[in-house]
Design a protein around this motif. Structure first.
Motif, PDB file in Angstrom:
ATOM      1  N   ALA A 234     -10.194 -13.367  -7.779  1.00  2.00           N
ATOM      2  CA  ALA A 234      -9.493 -13.670  -6.529  1.00  2.00           C
ATOM      3  C   ALA A 234      -7.986 -13.687  -6.728  1.00  2.00           C
ATOM      4  O   ALA A 234      -7.459 -14.505  -7.461  1.00  2.00           O
ATOM      5  N   LEU A 235      -7.348 -12.798  -6.052  1.00  2.00           N
ATOM      6  CA  LEU A 235      -5.885 -12.689  -6.025  1.00  2.00           C
ATOM      7  C   LEU A 235      -5.114 -13.940  -6.459  1.00  2.00           C
ATOM      8  O   LEU A 235      -5.266 -14.998  -5.873  1.00  2.00           O
ATOM      9  N   ASN A 236      -4.266 -13.787  -7.463  1.00  2.00           N
ATOM     10  CA  ASN A 236      -3.367 -14.899  -7.755  1.00  2.00           C
ATOM     11  C   ASN A 236      -2.116 -14.782  -6.884  1.00  2.00           C
ATOM     12  O   ASN A 236      -1.921 -13.790  -6.189  1.00  2.00           O
ATOM     13  N   ALA A 237      -1.281 -15.797  -6.933  1.00  2.00           N
ATOM     14  CA  ALA A 237      -0.141 -15.874  -6.018  1.00  2.00           C
ATOM     15  C   ALA A 237       0.783 -14.673  -6.158  1.00  2.00           C
ATOM     16  O   ALA A 237       1.276 -14.133  -5.171  1.00  2.00           O
TER      17      ALA A 237
ATOM     18  N   ALA B 250      -0.726 -11.443  -4.795  1.00  2.00           N
ATOM     19  CA  ALA B 250      -0.789 -11.566  -3.343  1.00  2.00           C
ATOM     20  C   ALA B 250       0.567 -11.264  -2.722  1.00  2.00           C
ATOM     21  O   ALA B 250       0.660 -10.570  -1.710  1.00  2.00           O
ATOM     22  N   GLN B 251       1.614 -11.767  -3.342  1.00  2.00           N
ATOM     23  CA  GLN B 251       2.950 -11.556  -2.796  1.00  2.00           C
ATOM     24  C   GLN B 251       3.324 -10.080  -2.826  1.00  2.00           C
ATOM     25  O   GLN B 251       3.826  -9.527  -1.844  1.00  2.00           O
TER      26      GLN B 251
ATOM     27  N   ALA C  73       1.322  -8.307  -0.183  1.00  2.00           N
ATOM     28  CA  ALA C  73       1.759  -8.688   1.160  1.00  2.00           C
ATOM     29  C   ALA C  73       3.001  -7.904   1.560  1.00  2.00           C
ATOM     30  O   ALA C  73       3.186  -7.569   2.733  1.00  2.00           O
TER      31      ALA C  73
ATOM     32  N   PHE D 279       1.953  -4.774   3.234  1.00  2.00           N
ATOM     33  CA  PHE D 279       1.416  -4.981   4.578  1.00  2.00           C
ATOM     34  C   PHE D 279       2.513  -5.426   5.540  1.00  2.00           C
ATOM     35  O   PHE D 279       2.471  -5.107   6.721  1.00  2.00           O
ATOM     36  N   LYS D 280       3.496  -6.130   5.020  1.00  2.00           N
ATOM     37  CA  LYS D 280       4.640  -6.488   5.863  1.00  2.00           C
ATOM     38  C   LYS D 280       5.312  -5.226   6.388  1.00  2.00           C
ATOM     39  O   LYS D 280       5.732  -5.161   7.538  1.00  2.00           O
TER      40      LYS D 280
ATOM     41  N   LEU E  81       3.951  -2.539   7.054  1.00  2.00           N
ATOM     42  CA  LEU E  81       3.085  -1.921   8.064  1.00  2.00           C
ATOM     43  C   LEU E  81       2.930  -2.795   9.299  1.00  2.00           C
ATOM     44  O   LEU E  81       2.345  -2.372  10.295  1.00  2.00           O
ATOM     45  N   ALA E  82       3.486  -3.986   9.254  1.00  2.67           N
ATOM     46  CA  ALA E  82       3.202  -4.965  10.295  1.00  2.67           C
ATOM     47  C   ALA E  82       4.181  -4.909  11.454  1.00  2.67           C
ATOM     48  O   ALA E  82       4.484  -5.915  12.066  1.00  2.67           O
TER      49      ALA E  82
ATOM     50  N   VAL F 132      -3.023   2.085  -0.257  1.00  2.00           N
ATOM     51  CA  VAL F 132      -3.109   0.854   0.527  1.00  2.00           C
ATOM     52  C   VAL F 132      -4.564   0.581   0.881  1.00  2.00           C
ATOM     53  O   VAL F 132      -5.043  -0.557   0.791  1.00  2.00           O
TER      54      VAL F 132
ATOM     55  N   LEU G 166      -7.068  -2.755   0.029  1.00  3.73           N
ATOM     56  CA  LEU G 166      -7.989  -3.456   0.925  1.00  3.73           C
ATOM     57  C   LEU G 166      -9.388  -3.508   0.323  1.00  3.73           C
ATOM     58  O   LEU G 166     -10.071  -4.536   0.390  1.00  3.73           O
TER      59      LEU G 166
ATOM     60  N   LEU H  99      -9.782  -6.181  -2.508  1.00  2.00           N
ATOM     61  CA  LEU H  99      -9.274  -7.528  -2.271  1.00  2.00           C
ATOM     62  C   LEU H  99     -10.185  -8.549  -2.943  1.00  2.00           C
ATOM     63  O   LEU H  99      -9.773  -9.604  -3.284  1.00  2.00           O
TER      64      LEU H  99
ATOM     65  N   ALA I 241      -0.525  -2.964  14.749  1.00  2.00           N
ATOM     66  CA  ALA I 241       0.420  -3.804  14.009  1.00  2.00           C
ATOM     67  C   ALA I 241      -0.081  -5.238  13.929  1.00  2.00           C
ATOM     68  O   ALA I 241       0.143  -5.929  12.935  1.00  2.00           O
TER      69      ALA I 241
ATOM     70  N   PHE J 200      -2.161  -5.610  10.884  1.00  2.00           N
ATOM     71  CA  PHE J 200      -1.382  -5.623   9.642  1.00  2.00           C
ATOM     72  C   PHE J 200      -0.543  -6.885   9.536  1.00  2.00           C
ATOM     73  O   PHE J 200      -0.296  -7.376   8.439  1.00  2.00           O
ATOM     74  N   LYS J 201      -0.117  -7.415  10.665  1.00  2.00           N
ATOM     75  CA  LYS J 201       0.597  -8.693  10.638  1.00  2.00           C
ATOM     76  C   LYS J 201      -0.296  -9.760  10.017  1.00  2.00           C
ATOM     77  O   LYS J 201       0.165 -10.603   9.252  1.00  2.00           O
TER      78      LYS J 201
ATOM     79  N   LEU K 255      -2.428  -9.369   7.818  1.00  5.79           N
ATOM     80  CA  LEU K 255      -2.541  -9.120   6.381  1.00  5.79           C
ATOM     81  C   LEU K 255      -1.201  -9.299   5.663  1.00  5.79           C
ATOM     82  O   LEU K 255      -1.149  -9.242   4.431  1.00  5.79           O
ATOM     83  N   ALA K 256      -0.150  -9.513   6.409  1.00  4.49           N
ATOM     84  CA  ALA K 256       1.194  -9.468   5.838  1.00  4.49           C
ATOM     85  C   ALA K 256       1.667 -10.815   5.320  1.00  4.49           C
ATOM     86  O   ALA K 256       2.845 -11.129   5.361  1.00  4.49           O
TER      87      ALA K 256
ATOM     88  N   PRO L 240       1.004 -13.496   1.934  1.00  4.60           N
ATOM     89  CA  PRO L 240       0.321 -13.653   0.648  1.00  4.60           C
ATOM     90  C   PRO L 240      -0.829 -14.650   0.720  1.00  4.60           C
ATOM     91  O   PRO L 240      -1.907 -14.405   0.167  1.00  4.60           O
TER      92      PRO L 240
ATOM     93  N   LEU M 216      -3.816 -13.139   2.369  1.00  6.93           N
ATOM     94  CA  LEU M 216      -4.503 -12.204   1.475  1.00  6.93           C
ATOM     95  C   LEU M 216      -5.373 -12.965   0.489  1.00  6.93           C
ATOM     96  O   LEU M 216      -6.502 -12.582   0.193  1.00  6.93           O
ATOM     97  N   ARG M 217      -4.839 -14.050   0.000  1.00  2.00           N
ATOM     98  CA  ARG M 217      -5.623 -14.840  -0.954  1.00  2.00           C
ATOM     99  C   ARG M 217      -6.835 -15.455  -0.267  1.00  2.00           C
ATOM    100  O   ARG M 217      -7.915 -15.524  -0.854  1.00  2.00           O
TER     101      ARG M 217
ATOM    102  N   SER N  26      -9.383 -12.844  -0.026  1.00  2.00           N
ATOM    103  CA  SER N  26      -9.925 -12.582  -1.351  1.00  2.00           C
ATOM    104  C   SER N  26     -10.938 -13.640  -1.754  1.00  2.00           C
ATOM    105  O   SER N  26     -12.024 -13.342  -2.245  1.00  2.00           O
TER     106      SER N  26
END
Lengths: 119, 119
Positions: free
Chosen positions: A26-29, A32-33, A36, A39-40, A42-43, A112, A116, A119, B36, B39-40, B42-43, B45, B48-49, B52
């Motif tokens: 599971a994603l660590n911090a 994840a950053q 993210a 995705f930011k 794309l957001a 990307v 997904l 994840l 959007a 994706f927002k 998902l944007a 961290p 996302l965690r 996950s």
DNA sequence: CATCTATATCGATGATTGTCAATCTGCATG
DNA sequence: CATGCAGATTGACAATCATCGATATAGATG
């Protein structure tokens, strides 16, 4: 800040030793950053449209002047969005004479999708 | 605002008539805004965690209490993030007794990958 | 009903972001 | 070199967002 993501090296061979998916913990911090950030990029509706237009116009790339009008945004704003997409590793920028041509980085969107899926 | 996205109906059979990818005319403003939103979601961290962790713990779903600690966030904040993921059509919420169990909506992440592929 | 516990909602606050007008840079051409 | 044009950068501002503490809701249990 320079050159933030590369997408290619985002999953740097999770495990150099060998096989086994090895129990993804599971994603660590930090991961994840990183993710993210992409995705930011794309957001935002206008950035999605930019990607879409650039992708559709694949033939040497699109210049900013071609992108400003369809989005109904000011030129500085479009430049700003394009910069974010470049920094996210999604677009490539090439200066030819006075113009700047933007093109999709091949495989970037697939990468990307890969993020997904894992994840 | 209720029930914002469904992901399932986001691409409602682009063309009821028949085949041919039919010259995709580059995202219009409305579609772009819809997409959007996803994706927002998902944007961030921490979201996302959350995804996950929920995905990893697939077996009846994870409750909020299980999600608060690993993220090192307050419970209201985690609830807030979960709500955003539910509204984006990524997570399913089921109340059992006093607890709320969250689970990945099957195929939701694949649908997002599809959005990327058809930009 | 009183209480406890898990979760949701509210209100406030600081940080981030999208946009624009103004300005700057750099190439091209007269 | 002067001018013009494409694009980038800067600074400001309003809007959105992530987070928190406080409070509300709603099952469960005594």
């Amino acid at each position: 800040m320079e050159r933030m993501n590369s997408l290619q090296t985002l999953e740097p061979a999770v495990d150099a030793s060998c096989c086994v998916p090895s129990e993804r913990p599971a994603l660590n911090a930090e991961e994840a950053q990183q993710k993210a950030l992409i995705f930011k990029a794309l957001a935002d509706p206008n950035r999605l449209r930019l990607l879409s237009i650039v992708k559709a116009g694949e033939s040497g790339g699109s210049c900013v002047c071609d992108l400003t009008e369809p989005l109904d945004l000011g030129q500085p704003t479009v430049s700003h969005h394009l910069k974010i997409l470049v920094e996210a590793g999604l677009l490539h920028r090439e200066k030819r004479g006075t113009w700047a041509y933007y093109s999709l980085i091949p495989g970037a969107l697939d990468d990307v999708a890969g993020i997904l899926a894992t994840l």
